[in-house]
Scaffold this active site. Structure first.
Site, PDB file in Angstrom:
ATOM      1  N   SER A   3       6.001 -41.676  -9.749  1.00 54.03           N
ATOM      2  CA  SER A   3       4.570 -41.420  -9.839  1.00 54.03           C
ATOM      3  C   SER A   3       3.824 -42.295  -8.836  1.00 54.03           C
ATOM      4  O   SER A   3       4.149 -42.299  -7.646  1.00 54.03           O
ATOM      5  CB  SER A   3       4.101 -41.645 -11.272  1.00 54.03           C
ATOM      6  OG  SER A   3       2.800 -41.157 -11.467  1.00 54.03           O
ATOM      7  N   ASP A  61       7.067 -30.896 -14.135  1.00 53.10           N
ATOM      8  CA  ASP A  61       6.011 -31.889 -13.979  1.00 53.10           C
ATOM      9  C   ASP A  61       4.716 -31.197 -13.566  1.00 53.10           C
ATOM     10  O   ASP A  61       4.729 -30.299 -12.711  1.00 53.10           O
ATOM     11  CB  ASP A  61       6.409 -32.921 -12.921  1.00 53.10           C
ATOM     12  CG  ASP A  61       5.434 -34.076 -12.818  1.00 53.10           C
ATOM     13  OD1 ASP A  61       4.588 -34.224 -13.721  1.00 53.10           O
ATOM     14  OD2 ASP A  61       5.525 -34.842 -11.847  1.00 53.10           O
ATOM     15  N   HIS A  96       8.090 -35.228 -15.227  1.00 57.62           N
ATOM     16  CA  HIS A  96       7.695 -36.408 -14.479  1.00 57.62           C
ATOM     17  C   HIS A  96       8.727 -37.527 -14.612  1.00 57.62           C
ATOM     18  O   HIS A  96       9.052 -38.201 -13.645  1.00 57.62           O
ATOM     19  CB  HIS A  96       6.343 -36.881 -15.024  1.00 57.62           C
ATOM     20  CG  HIS A  96       5.590 -37.797 -14.126  1.00 57.62           C
ATOM     21  ND1 HIS A  96       5.107 -37.413 -12.887  1.00 57.62           N
ATOM     22  CD2 HIS A  96       5.205 -39.094 -14.282  1.00 57.62           C
ATOM     23  CE1 HIS A  96       4.469 -38.412 -12.331  1.00 57.62           C
ATOM     24  NE2 HIS A  96       4.519 -39.457 -13.156  1.00 57.62           N
TER      25      HIS A  96
END
Length: 460
Positions: free
Chosen positions: A163, A379, A436
């Site tokens: 991220s 994601d 994610h």
């Protein structure tokens, strides 16, 4: 309810390491020695690190590569989220994780930027305000770790960032390579990994509406509402109004959540309670400081923890880190886990929406460092379509060859788990059935990726 207790046992090794500590949990030994500490990366800024030495059957830990893991947010803790919720030896339900990366690698978790997790600053003026400063702090951190564990200077180093951690990782890799070339640090940097990374924020924001429309989470009317706010975000970003772009990014998320009637931004297939028409929530969120709300959504947007485990978790992550981990590691009382994380996000609001695609290009064009990008297909926050968009625009020496390279399937036990396209030092992995937090969602495909890029992987 089972009590969660850390037990410390000192384990001495014939290596020239400082004392390695075997941290044991009530009934669930980690089975691997560890070390941790602080590095004063600059005046008033104290960064915490936690090393898990590999559980592999080796004569010396240095026989296996070193993974340095950076969490996102900015403001999410690597020693907390990355360690206990994604790939460390013990999960949040107090169970031994069978697919932990510590099985095959040495893993260094770092609470970064300063102010995150157990890292802290003496005064808020010492918090970082941009990605370059974050990278320089990380180089200082690594120097401090090498001072404690000098044997690892020559061990292959692989920097992983998830991220926002990916945005930090690529700049860190570039700065570290510069200092290696200048002779100010000795390190065997091999690769940098951008996992569902916030590399080009606007590409992700613009991808949300079409992605959700194609999956059926929104209708055409919802598409228009989300897309209009995303385009407004893009306009102010191009005008250089970076802090306003962060605020409008947050408002795009509020509209998205309202139109989808609740969705997990990290994996669109995760169960999430239906809250009905949530316009009232949007009104409440809109009534307070946008960046504070954005932080809550980006960092603490959590599905029910119990949905991730076979049995209820005994403690929340924050409670466990503050009441169990903190005293067990005998950490300073000057810091409370996560107490400065909101300020971390806020001070980076002007840098949050800035892309780092140009830094990826520099690493590819100017260094020998491998760049690996991987993305979970489920994601939303850093969607695969957004990742493909910025990759296709990159200006690097292998652009045309990469574009014409075959996209090969990856199978595990005759099951299709993902795809790979690569040329030279650059690789892109599409990860099936993953969101994610890809290493946790689909450890099979990430294991293959690890084997191909680091030569070692957990076997399933």
């Amino acid at each position: 309810m089972k009590t969660f207790i850390f037990k410390l046992t000192l384990v001495l090794y014939s290596l020239s390491f400082n004392e390695a500590i075997d941290v044991r949990y009530d009934g669930f030994p980690t089975e691997n020695p560890q070390n941790w500490g602080y590095v004063d990366v600059r005046e008033g800024a104290h960064m915490f690190w936690w090393m898990h030495f590999t559980k592999a059957n080796v004569n010396n830990f240095t026989e296996r590569p070193l993974i340095l893991w950076l969490q996102g947010g900015p403001g999410s803790s690597s020693t907390g989220y990355g360690n206990f919720e994604i790939l460390g030896p013990i999960d949040l339900a107090e169970q031994t994780r069978n697919f932990t990366w510590v099985n095959t690698h040495n893993v260094l978790f770092v609470d970064n930027p300063v102010g995150t997790g157990f890292s802290y600053v003496d005064d808020m003026r010492y918090l970082t305000t941009d990605n370059k400063q974050i990278a320089k702090d990380l180089v200082s951190l690594l120097k401090g770790v090498y001072n404690v564990l000098p044997e690892f200077k020559n061990v292959p180093l692989h920097i992983f960032g998830e991220s926002y951690g990916g945005k930090m990782a690529i700049e860190f890799a570039y700065e570290l390579n510069l200092e290696i070339q200048q002779g100010t640090i000795e390190s065997n940097l091999v690769g940098v990994y951008l996992g569902d990374a916030w590399t080009s924020p606007i590409d992700y924001t613009l991808s949300w509406a079409p992605y959700l429309l194609n999956l059926g989470f929104i209708d055409v009317d919802g598409f228009q509402k989300i897309n209009n706010m995303a385009q407004r975000t893009e306009r102010v970003l191009k005008q250089g109004q970076y802090t306003l772009a962060t605020d409008l990014w947050y408002m795009t998320e509020v509209i998205l959540e309202e139109e989808a009637r609740a969705i997990d931004f990290y994996n669109v297939q995760y169960d999430i309670p239906y809250r009905g028409e949530i316009s009232e929530k949007a009104k409440i969120l809109g009534s307070i400081t946008p960046r504070d709300s954005a932080y809550e959504l980006m960092v603490n947007y959590r599905r029910l923890e119990n949905s991730l485990y076979d049995s209820p978790v005994p403690l929340s992550l924050n409670t466990m880190m503050r009441t169990r981990v903190h005293p067990a590691l005998n950490l300073t009382n000057e810091v409370i886990f996560g107490s400065q994380q909101g300020a971390v996000f806020d001070t980076l609001a002007g840098d949050f929406m800035k892309p780092v695609v140009n830094v990826v290009e520099k690493v590819l064009n100017e260094t020998s460092v491998n760049v690996v990008v991987y993305n979970g297909q489920l994601d939303l926050i850093c969607s695969t379509p957004g990742t493909v968009e910025w990759i296709n625009r990159m200006n690097w020496y292998g652009r045309e060859n990469y574009a014409s390279a075959p996209r090969t399937g990856i199978s595990v036990n005759e099951n299709l788990e993902g795809y790979l396209r690569k040329f030279g030092k650059f690789s892109m992995y599409w990860l099936n059935r993953a969101g994610h937090m890809a290493p946790r969602d689909n450890p099979r495909i990430t294991s293959i990726m690890m084997r191909e890029t680091t030569n070692f992987a957990t076997v399933f």
